[in-house]
Design an enzyme around this catalytic site. Structure first.
Site, short mmCIF file in Angstrom:
data_model
loop_
_atom_site.label_atom_id
_atom_site.label_comp_id
_atom_site.label_asym_id
_atom_site.label_seq_id
_atom_site.Cartn_x
_atom_site.Cartn_y
_atom_site.Cartn_z
CG ASP A 81 -3.62 -14.30 -4.19
OD1 ASP A 81 -2.78 -13.54 -4.73
OD2 ASP A 81 -3.57 -15.53 -4.32
CD1 TRP A 82 -1.02 -8.18 -7.01
CD2 TRP A 82 -1.22 -8.98 -4.94
NE1 TRP A 82 -0.10 -7.52 -6.21
CE2 TRP A 82 -0.21 -7.99 -4.94
CE3 TRP A 82 -1.53 -9.60 -3.74
CZ2 TRP A 82 0.49 -7.62 -3.79
CZ3 TRP A 82 -0.83 -9.24 -2.59
CH2 TRP A 82 0.16 -8.27 -2.63
#
Length: 832
Positions: free
Chosen positions: A252-253
């Site tokens: 995930d970012w």
């Protein structure tokens, strides 16, 4: 000989044998790369792009947010949807689509999503989201399918198949045990292995084994003490070794904690843009023996395979989009998903001759999607008020009725009441505003705004013939439902939802959706209520297996609307059930006067179980369309998940033998037919023999004592204290010993609270508030290195001057190292 070792000729021979000659040249290219180049490729170059090495024919890939529409930003990219994106069809959110109970429809929507992604040269679509809904308060529940892992997994698999039919890679998320937004980047999900396997991994298991995604996204959180993105148990033992996943794992970012451990344990690509400091971290890990170059090569093969397959597909894909066809599909999807919750005295469908008043801000300005990274720039959005005006129905007017963000307004209410008195029927549009459901923040409760409830009561007094339409992505309290004659859940139903809703209200379409999550009477009734959204670093899943209907039915807690519930304008009869351990067959008849869809649900129960379990669990379903008076034989298979439970001491799935009840019904509470089947035992010993678990045996899990939860875990309950380290969030730096940290925290908190008071949360501030310090180095494109973060940690620990000096020194060092490494990456050559 392992891949990546030995001579080029030997390596090529081994690769040809493994993958075939068609892709061998791409594989062999790994041998031509320096270690630095390999490591650099395993991190993103920009917010949504991977790094390219054009001199080796390695392209950059574009990744884009989903899951209910493509969000490719035209200008400067960000991960929260703050800047505008390219136009894309906004389909109903996952919480709505799950109410269709129709994986084939999900596949059709997925195919349209994949077409739009391919037309925009997007290689990876970041969706679907399929986390199990542990609590109705999770701010991102609108992006997830269900509280039930079987339904969520089946719907996700359909989406994945559809998206990937176009050559675009789907990226189901967030793997795993990700159930809240508060401190989501640094919380530790403390959950026993059986609960993890049965509730929080079964959905992903189905999605992976049946949908076969080319990528998967790891969650931000830790799972039992280890970050999901570097968790060998999750990524190697379960995802790759057990489920057979061979694709690319994407963070995930900002979700990478230790990139080297991630690569070692199965994580392929670190996003979004950590800069070359991250690549140097990998190189050093290889040189120090922490990981091997074999690990690097394995991850690089996964990434290059992804690039090879998606790039070829994108080159062939049409670059035009049939917007009208996709709008029509979005309308069909919404129509099949809308749920009729109440219809007293047959108020709906509307009488064509009735005088109708339309009241509520959501009728004019629809809430058709949630806020955050999933926000889609729809090319058109239908308004119910406009659709109603063109319908030919006898409208007596429209009134806003209330302030959208909860401010009391007596004048708006009085205007609405006056209009209601003139009508035969009132369509009252209520719901949650944009602040209530958003990535980055959880809901504080389940109630509608008080000004909306006051309006409902006042309108009901003026005219009791009220049909309430709810716009919300998750469950709300409905203690007020006695003040309406009909209740329709439209959810967040996408850009074409208004037309679909009008068709349902008028009877042009027969509502067939059924709830994919339980609506409790009160927020406090939820089994995780006392263990959700705390301020500490741990999130204790004390309720165990008892989530959603599994809890309410086992503990005997009454609910407002049960899982699987939904009304129709027709009626259905069930008969002639036969059942075996492999499946059920029955006859379903439409006994009413309208064509309609029935969703037949199969639950498995073992009333005499010795291994504690929920009262019953969903193990099969089918959506059936029947004309008036038509009957049909329906067969629903039962697969390997129907009778199993996870036996932790034995470390495998097991089956308790004996008699099981197969219950077939229209909801988890409306069981129409029952049969008994005999299932052989797997022969495993009772994993709980000698362990006192009275609360779990009875399903009374709201107040599980520490000792009992520890016994379920099989270990001590970890402490959840905040520490001054890389994983302290910006919202916690006020706990440090630095005046600078105190000041930053005070200013940040003030600005965030100010934005919330205005009715429009600043998502950037919100994201940063929950972001750990180490994520600064993962999100800034190389401007900030991990060494600089460590200097900041020293500052917060009270080493004020030394900490600031280290930040400055590391900044200069990082800038020099970046320039030198960029040059080497472009030129190739030997490693330093």
């Amino acid at each position: 000989m392992k891949i990546g070792q030995g001579s080029r000729a030997e390596y090529k021979k081994k690769i040809i044998k493994k993958v075939g000659a068609a892709t061998v040249e791409k594989k062999v290219n790994i041998c031509n790369l320096t270690l630095e180049q390999k490591c650099a490729l395993l991190s993103g170059a920009g917010t949504f792009q991977t790094r390219a090495l054009p001199q080796y024919g390695i392209p950059a890939l574009w990744l884009s947010d989903g899951p209910h529409g493509v969000r490719k930003q035209a200008g400067e990219s960000d991960h929260l949807g703050l800047n505008p994106s390219e136009p894309a069809t906004c389909f109903p959110t996952a919480s709505v689509m799950a109410a269709s109970w129709d994986p084939a429809l999900g596949e059709e929507v997925g195919r349209a999503l994949g077409q739009e992604a391919a037309a925009q040269d997007v290689a990876v679509l970041l969706g679907p989201g399929l986390n199990t809904k542990r609590s109705p308060l999770c701010g991102r529940n609108f992006e997830y399918f269900s509280e039930d892992p079987y339904l969520a997994g089946k719907m996700a698999a359909g989406y994945i198949r559809g998206i990937q039919a176009n050559g675009v890679a789907a990226c189901p998320k967030h793997f795993a045990a990700n159930s809240q937004e508060l401190r989501r980047m640094a919380t530790d999900s403390v959950v026993d292995e059986r609960t993890l396997r049965e509730l929080y991994l079964t959905n992903f298991e189905i999605a992976v084994t049946e949908g076969k995604p080319r990528t998967i996204m790891t969650s931000y959180n830790l799972v039992n003490g280890t970050y999901a993105n570097e968790n060998a148990h999750l990524l190697k033992e379960i995802l790759r070794d057990t489920w057979g996943f061979t694709g690319a794992v994407i963070t995930d970012w900002g979700g990478s904690n230790d990139h080297a451990l991630g690569v070692k344990n199965g994580s392929t690509l670190e996003m979004p843009a950590p800069g070359l400091d991250s690549a140097r971290e990998l190189c050093k890990a290889v040189q120090d023996g922490k990981i091997s170059e074999v690990d690097i090569n394995a991850r690089l093969e996964e990434l290059l395979t992804l690039a090879d397959t998606t790039t070829e597909a994108l080159h062939k894909a049409p670059k035009t989009i049939d917007w009208d066809a996709h709008h029509a599909l979005a309308r069909q999807a919404a129509e099949k998903s809308i749920v009729l919750l109440k219809n007293q005295a047959g108020l709906l469908p509307l009488d064509p001759a009735a005088r109708v008043a339309v009241i509520g801000d959501f009728a004019r300005t629809p809430r058709y999607q949630g806020a955050g990274s999933s926000m889609v720039n729809a090319p058109r959005v239908d308004s119910f008020l406009e659709a109603f005006g063109q319908s030919g129905l006898h409208g007596v007017g429209y009134a806003q009725g209330f302030d959208r963000f909860g401010k009391p307004d007596a004048a708006l209410q009085a205007e609405a009441v006056e209009l209601a008195a003139k009508a035969d029927v009132v369509l009252l549009f209520l719901g949650l505003d944009e602040i209530q459901e958003s990535e980055g923040m959880d809901r504080s409760g389940m109630k509608l705004a008080q000004n909306q409830l006051d309006l409902l009561l006042a309108v009901h007094r003026a005219n009791p013939h009220v049909a309430v339409v709810l716009s919300c992505g998750s469950a709300v309290e409905t203690g007020w439902q006695s003040h309406c004659q009909a209740l329709v859940w439209a959810g967040l139903c996408g850009q074409a939802g208004a037309g679909a809703l009008l068709d349902v209200l008028t009877g042009k379409a027969n509502p067939g959706g059924k709830l994919a999550e339980t609506w409790p009477m009160h927020c406090q009734d939820n089994p995780s209520y006392k263990n959700f959204g705390g301020a500490g670093r741990t999130v204790e899943y004390r309720e165990g297996l008892y989530v959603g209907y599994r809890y309410y039915q086992t503990a005997g807690v009454p609910v407002a609307f049960p899982f699987g519930y939904g009304l129709s304008y027709t009626t259905f009869a069930y008969r002639d059930l036969t059942a075996t351990p492999q499946g059920v067959t029955l006859t379903v008849e439409n006994t009413g006067e309208r064509a309609g869809d029935e969703i037949v649900q199969v639950y498995i129960a073992k009333p005499d179980a010795k291994i504690f379990r929920p009262a019953q669990e969903l193990k099969g379903f089918a959506r059936v369309h029947l004309e008036a008076g038509e009957s049909r034989t329906v067969t629903i298979p039962l697969d390997d998940k129907a009778f199993r439970y996870w036996n932790d001491p034995a470390d495998h799935w097991a089956v308790e033998g004996g008699a099981y009840e197969v219950r077939v019904g229209a909801s988890c509470q409306d069981i129409r037919l029952t049969a008994t089947v005999e299932v052989p035992a797997s022969g495993d010993a009772d994993p709980y023999a000698g362990v006192g678990l009275p609360h779990y045996t009875a399903g009374q899990v709201q107040d599980v004592p520490d000792a009992e939860f520890a016994a379920l875990l099989g270990r001590a309950i970890p402490a959840g204290k905040v520490a001054i380290d890389r994983n302290m969030t910006l919202g916690e730096i006020g706990h440090g010993r630095s005046p600078l940290g105190w000041l930053i925290h005070a200013v940040h908190k003030h600005l965030l609270e100010k934005s919330l008071q205005k009715g429009k949360p600043d998502l950037d501030l919100l994201f940063n508030y929950n972001m750990p310090l180490r994520a600064i180095a993962k999100m800034t494109g190389g401007i900030v290195s991990m060494g600089m973060v460590d200097g900041l940690v020293m500052e917060l620990k009270g080493f004020w001057v030394i900490g600031i000096l280290r930040v400055i020194v590391e900044a200069v060092r990082n800038q020099i190292a970046n320039k030198a490494m960029e040059k080497r990456l472009k030129e190739g050559g030997t490693n330093p």
